[in-house]
Structure formats: structure tokens, C-alpha cells
Motif scaffolding. Structure first.
Motif, PDB file in Angstrom:
ATOM      1  N   LEU A 171      -8.706  -2.961   7.764  1.00  0.00           N
ATOM      2  CA  LEU A 171      -9.879  -3.793   7.531  1.00  0.00           C
ATOM      3  C   LEU A 171     -11.151  -2.959   7.489  1.00  0.00           C
ATOM      4  O   LEU A 171     -11.367  -2.092   8.336  1.00  0.00           O
ATOM      5  CB  LEU A 171     -10.000  -4.855   8.642  1.00  0.00           C
ATOM      6  N   ARG A 172     -11.993  -3.237   6.505  1.00  0.00           N
ATOM      7  CA  ARG A 172     -13.323  -2.608   6.423  1.00  0.00           C
ATOM      8  C   ARG A 172     -14.241  -3.408   7.337  1.00  0.00           C
ATOM      9  O   ARG A 172     -14.508  -4.577   7.106  1.00  0.00           O
ATOM     10  CB  ARG A 172     -13.800  -2.662   4.976  1.00  0.00           C
ATOM     11  N   ILE A 173     -14.729  -2.778   8.422  1.00  0.00           N
ATOM     12  CA  ILE A 173     -15.579  -3.512   9.367  1.00  0.00           C
ATOM     13  C   ILE A 173     -17.022  -2.990   9.369  1.00  0.00           C
ATOM     14  O   ILE A 173     -17.873  -3.484  10.104  1.00  0.00           O
ATOM     15  CB  ILE A 173     -15.015  -3.468  10.802  1.00  0.00           C
ATOM     16  N   HIS A 174     -17.268  -1.984   8.523  1.00  0.00           N
ATOM     17  CA  HIS A 174     -18.584  -1.348   8.468  1.00  0.00           C
ATOM     18  C   HIS A 174     -18.598  -0.573   7.167  1.00  0.00           C
ATOM     19  O   HIS A 174     -17.528  -0.205   6.652  1.00  0.00           O
ATOM     20  CB  HIS A 174     -18.727  -0.411   9.683  1.00  0.00           C
ATOM     21  N   ARG A 175     -19.772  -0.293   6.621  1.00  0.00           N
ATOM     22  CA  ARG A 175     -19.771   0.450   5.348  1.00  0.00           C
ATOM     23  C   ARG A 175     -19.150   1.837   5.508  1.00  0.00           C
ATOM     24  O   ARG A 175     -18.706   2.447   4.528  1.00  0.00           O
ATOM     25  CB  ARG A 175     -21.176   0.543   4.765  1.00  0.00           C
ATOM     26  N   SER A 176     -19.076   2.324   6.761  1.00  0.00           N
ATOM     27  CA  SER A 176     -18.518   3.661   6.996  1.00  0.00           C
ATOM     28  C   SER A 176     -17.206   3.670   7.775  1.00  0.00           C
ATOM     29  O   SER A 176     -16.712   4.744   8.127  1.00  0.00           O
ATOM     30  CB  SER A 176     -19.540   4.516   7.764  1.00  0.00           C
ATOM     31  N   PRO A 211     -18.534   0.602  15.396  1.00  0.00           N
ATOM     32  CA  PRO A 211     -19.458  -0.516  15.174  1.00  0.00           C
ATOM     33  C   PRO A 211     -18.937  -1.495  14.122  1.00  0.00           C
ATOM     34  O   PRO A 211     -18.246  -1.103  13.176  1.00  0.00           O
ATOM     35  CB  PRO A 211     -20.737   0.175  14.684  1.00  0.00           C
ATOM     36  N   ILE A 212     -19.267  -2.776  14.319  1.00  0.00           N
ATOM     37  CA  ILE A 212     -18.986  -3.804  13.313  1.00  0.00           C
ATOM     38  C   ILE A 212     -20.282  -4.046  12.563  1.00  0.00           C
ATOM     39  O   ILE A 212     -21.281  -4.467  13.153  1.00  0.00           O
ATOM     40  CB  ILE A 212     -18.500  -5.118  13.957  1.00  0.00           C
ATOM     41  N   ARG A 239     -19.148  -8.566   9.600  1.00  0.00           N
ATOM     42  CA  ARG A 239     -18.686  -9.248  10.805  1.00  0.00           C
ATOM     43  C   ARG A 239     -17.952 -10.560  10.509  1.00  0.00           C
ATOM     44  O   ARG A 239     -16.851 -10.807  11.018  1.00  0.00           O
ATOM     45  CB  ARG A 239     -19.870  -9.514  11.748  1.00  0.00           C
ATOM     46  N   GLU A 240     -18.552 -11.397   9.665  1.00  0.00           N
ATOM     47  CA  GLU A 240     -17.954 -12.719   9.394  1.00  0.00           C
ATOM     48  C   GLU A 240     -16.569 -12.585   8.766  1.00  0.00           C
ATOM     49  O   GLU A 240     -15.622 -13.244   9.180  1.00  0.00           O
ATOM     50  CB  GLU A 240     -18.887 -13.537   8.488  1.00  0.00           C
ATOM     51  N   GLN A 241     -16.466 -11.698   7.780  1.00  0.00           N
ATOM     52  CA  GLN A 241     -15.169 -11.516   7.114  1.00  0.00           C
ATOM     53  C   GLN A 241     -14.145 -10.930   8.091  1.00  0.00           C
ATOM     54  O   GLN A 241     -12.977 -11.337   8.105  1.00  0.00           O
ATOM     55  CB  GLN A 241     -15.317 -10.586   5.912  1.00  0.00           C
ATOM     56  N   PHE A 242     -14.589  -9.974   8.930  1.00  0.00           N
ATOM     57  CA  PHE A 242     -13.686  -9.369   9.906  1.00  0.00           C
ATOM     58  C   PHE A 242     -13.124 -10.412  10.869  1.00  0.00           C
ATOM     59  O   PHE A 242     -11.922 -10.482  11.112  1.00  0.00           O
ATOM     60  CB  PHE A 242     -14.437  -8.273  10.677  1.00  0.00           C
ATOM     61  N   LEU A 243     -14.007 -11.266  11.407  1.00  0.00           N
ATOM     62  CA  LEU A 243     -13.555 -12.314  12.340  1.00  0.00           C
ATOM     63  C   LEU A 243     -12.589 -13.266  11.653  1.00  0.00           C
ATOM     64  O   LEU A 243     -11.619 -13.739  12.250  1.00  0.00           O
ATOM     65  CB  LEU A 243     -14.752 -13.060  12.911  1.00  0.00           C
ATOM     66  N   ARG A 244     -12.850 -13.545  10.384  1.00  0.00           N
ATOM     67  CA  ARG A 244     -11.952 -14.433   9.638  1.00  0.00           C
ATOM     68  C   ARG A 244     -10.578 -13.770   9.462  1.00  0.00           C
ATOM     69  O   ARG A 244      -9.547 -14.406   9.579  1.00  0.00           O
ATOM     70  CB  ARG A 244     -12.574 -14.767   8.281  1.00  0.00           C
ATOM     71  N   ILE A 252      -9.085 -11.714  11.415  1.00  0.00           N
ATOM     72  CA  ILE A 252      -8.275 -11.691  12.642  1.00  0.00           C
ATOM     73  C   ILE A 252      -8.139 -13.086  13.247  1.00  0.00           C
ATOM     74  O   ILE A 252      -7.710 -13.252  14.383  1.00  0.00           O
ATOM     75  CB  ILE A 252      -8.838 -10.702  13.696  1.00  0.00           C
ATOM     76  N   GLY A 253      -8.539 -14.126  12.460  1.00  0.00           N
ATOM     77  CA  GLY A 253      -8.296 -15.508  12.887  1.00  0.00           C
ATOM     78  C   GLY A 253      -9.307 -16.064  13.857  1.00  0.00           C
ATOM     79  O   GLY A 253      -9.040 -17.062  14.524  1.00  0.00           O
ATOM     80  N   LEU A 254     -10.511 -15.465  13.916  1.00  0.00           N
ATOM     81  CA  LEU A 254     -11.506 -15.955  14.878  1.00  0.00           C
ATOM     82  C   LEU A 254     -12.650 -16.725  14.235  1.00  0.00           C
ATOM     83  O   LEU A 254     -13.614 -17.051  14.899  1.00  0.00           O
ATOM     84  CB  LEU A 254     -12.101 -14.770  15.672  1.00  0.00           C
ATOM     85  N   SER A 255     -12.548 -17.012  12.921  1.00  0.00           N
ATOM     86  CA  SER A 255     -13.609 -17.813  12.300  1.00  0.00           C
ATOM     87  C   SER A 255     -13.383 -19.275  12.627  1.00  0.00           C
ATOM     88  O   SER A 255     -12.264 -19.718  12.892  1.00  0.00           O
ATOM     89  CB  SER A 255     -13.589 -17.611  10.791  1.00  0.00           C
ATOM     90  N   SER A 256     -14.476 -20.030  12.601  1.00  0.00           N
ATOM     91  CA  SER A 256     -14.353 -21.467  12.940  1.00  0.00           C
ATOM     92  C   SER A 256     -13.933 -22.254  11.728  1.00  0.00           C
ATOM     93  O   SER A 256     -13.987 -21.762  10.627  1.00  0.00           O
ATOM     94  CB  SER A 256     -15.684 -21.991  13.460  1.00  0.00           C
TER      95      SER A 256
END
Length: 238
Positions: free
Chosen positions: A192-197, A221-222, A227-232, A234-238
Motif C-alpha cells: 500500500l502507498r501510504i505517503h508520496r515517499s 508517516p501516513i 490516509r483515507e484510502q489507506f484506512l479503507r 485495511i477495513g477501517l473506513s466508515s
């Protein structure tokens, strides 16, 4: 479409009813049973084949995560819970998805689709066996050598000028390749890409704290844009 047998496991009758209602919207889902406890669910699983289990986590006597650990060959597991903090444990146990209560019908269908995708290839396992073996590693050229790196050994990758710093369980490699080139080499379902770097191996996450992911004592760092896409993912989006 093949009939998919589901089991609902939740100690709250209202929660069981909501999932049963959602299942009724999908004609290929058949509710094989609805249980109020993990022990009751064990009895059902011993008596009949089930494809998907909608599993609550916070239940008396035995919680959902402990229950899943007791299953030698578990079906596809979709956790349904009001608590975010169990997500990392859930994915460590290879849960198919993680639904945070209250969840919408749309989000429920997304979870079922994920489970269906995992169920479908089973019939093609022999045909795809060779391909899947080829897909579980990559070759990286660094320091005048070519390294074969298993996906499971990869921890994370970091953009580093004209290089990409690749951290594995055994090495820190600096292959001469662009960050986007590395991103194309690894499966997006796992990396998963969680940061531009930064790109991380989802299965290697130790824990998440604030806007940081921890992998083997390394803080990553996230990025706010990720952040929103990352949480989604891993199943943590609402």
C-alpha cells in the motif's frame, strides 16, 4: 451464480437481523444459520459447510478473534464490530474484511464481493498454481548483484532520489529504479502507498498510532492525501 452459504455470529439479536436483511438483498447468499455465540457457531461449522462467516468480535465467553484462532480451515471471515482497535489483529489472521458498525448495505456488498473473489479462484487452483508461484517474488538489481526477494520478506520501500530504498527482513537494498517503477512490480492488494515517499507491506504492520505506521520499530508517516484510502484498504473506513 453458485449459492454461497453464510453464517451470522453475533450476540446482539438486532445486529443478526440487520445482516440477515442485508443478505436477503443478494439472492446468491443463503443464510445457513445465525448464532449468538462462538461456541454455538463451532457446532454449526462442524455440521455443515459454510463459505462466509459474518463474525462479531466482542462477545461473551469467547470473542471473535479467539474463535477464529481455533479454526484449522476457516471459511472467509468478515468481521462485524463497533471497535476499530481490533483491525490489525483481524488482518493478521487473514480476515477477508472488517466492517465497522453501523455499516451500510453498500459497504456490506463490497465486503461480500471481496469474499466472493477469494472463493472463486479455488476451482482454478491447479491451473493457476504455476503463475501464483511466479508472482510471490521479484528480482532487484543493487550493488552489482541481482537479489531475489520474496514478497513476504519485503517490509517497506522509500523514495530516495534516483534510487528506491527497499527494506527487507534481511537487507536494505538501493536498486536503481524509480519509486513508481517499484510500485508497478508489487501486488497492490498487499503493498500500500501510504505517503508520496513510502510503500508498505500491509501484512508487516505492527501497529498504527496517529498518523504513523510502525513496522519492526520503524516509524513510517501516513501522508494526509493517502490516509483515507489507506484506512479503507485495511477495513477501517466508515
Amino acid at each position: 451464480m453458485t449459492q454461497i452459504d453464510c453464517l451470522i455470529v453475533d450476540d446482539e439479536p438486532i445486529a443478526r437481523d440487520i445482516i440477515r436483511t442485508y443478505c436477503a438483498h443478494l439472492p446468491y447468499l443463503r443464510v445457513a444459520g445465525a448464532c449468538g455465540s462462538a461456541l454455538e457457531a463451532r457446532t454449526v461449522l462442524m455440521q455443515q459447510k459454510v463459505d462466509i462467516v459474518f463474525l462479531d468480535i466482542n462477545m461473551p465467553v469467547m470473542d471473535g478473534i479467539s474463535f477464529l484462532k481455533t479454526l484449522k480451515t476457516p471459511p472467509q471471515i468478515i468481521f462485524t464490530t463497533a471497535y476499530k482497535e481490533y483491525a490489525v489483529d483481524a488482518f493478521d489472521l487473514a480476515a477477508c474484511d472488517y466492517l465497522l458498525k453501523p455499516f451500510s448495505l453498500e459497504r456490506f456488498i463490497v465486503a461480500v464481493d471481496k469474499a466472493m473473489e477469494k472463493l472463486q479462484p479455488a476451482g482454478n487452483a491447479l491451473v493457476d498454481a504455476g503463475e501464483s508461484k511466479e508472482d510471490d517474488f521479484l528480482f532487484l538489481k543493487a550493488d552489482g548483484k541481482i537479489y531475489k526477494v520474496l514478497h513476504d520478506e519485503l517490509l517497506y520501500a522509500e523514495a530516495n532520489g534516483n534510487y528506491t530504498k527497499v527494506r527487507t527482513t534481511q537487507h536494505t537494498l538501493l536498486p536503481t529504479m524509480t519509486f513508481s517503477g517499484f510500485e508497478e512490480l508489487v501486488p497492490k492488494s498487499r503493498f500500500l502507498r501510504i505517503h508520496r515517499s513510502f510503500i508498505i507491506n500491509k501484512s508487516k504492520i505492527d501497529h498504527i498510532e496517529g498518523n504513523r505506521v510502525f513496522i519492526q520499530n520503524t516509524e513510517i508517516p501516513i501522508g494526509s492525501n493517502y490516509r483515507e484510502q489507506f484506512l479503507r484498504q485495511i477495513g477501517l473506513s466508515s
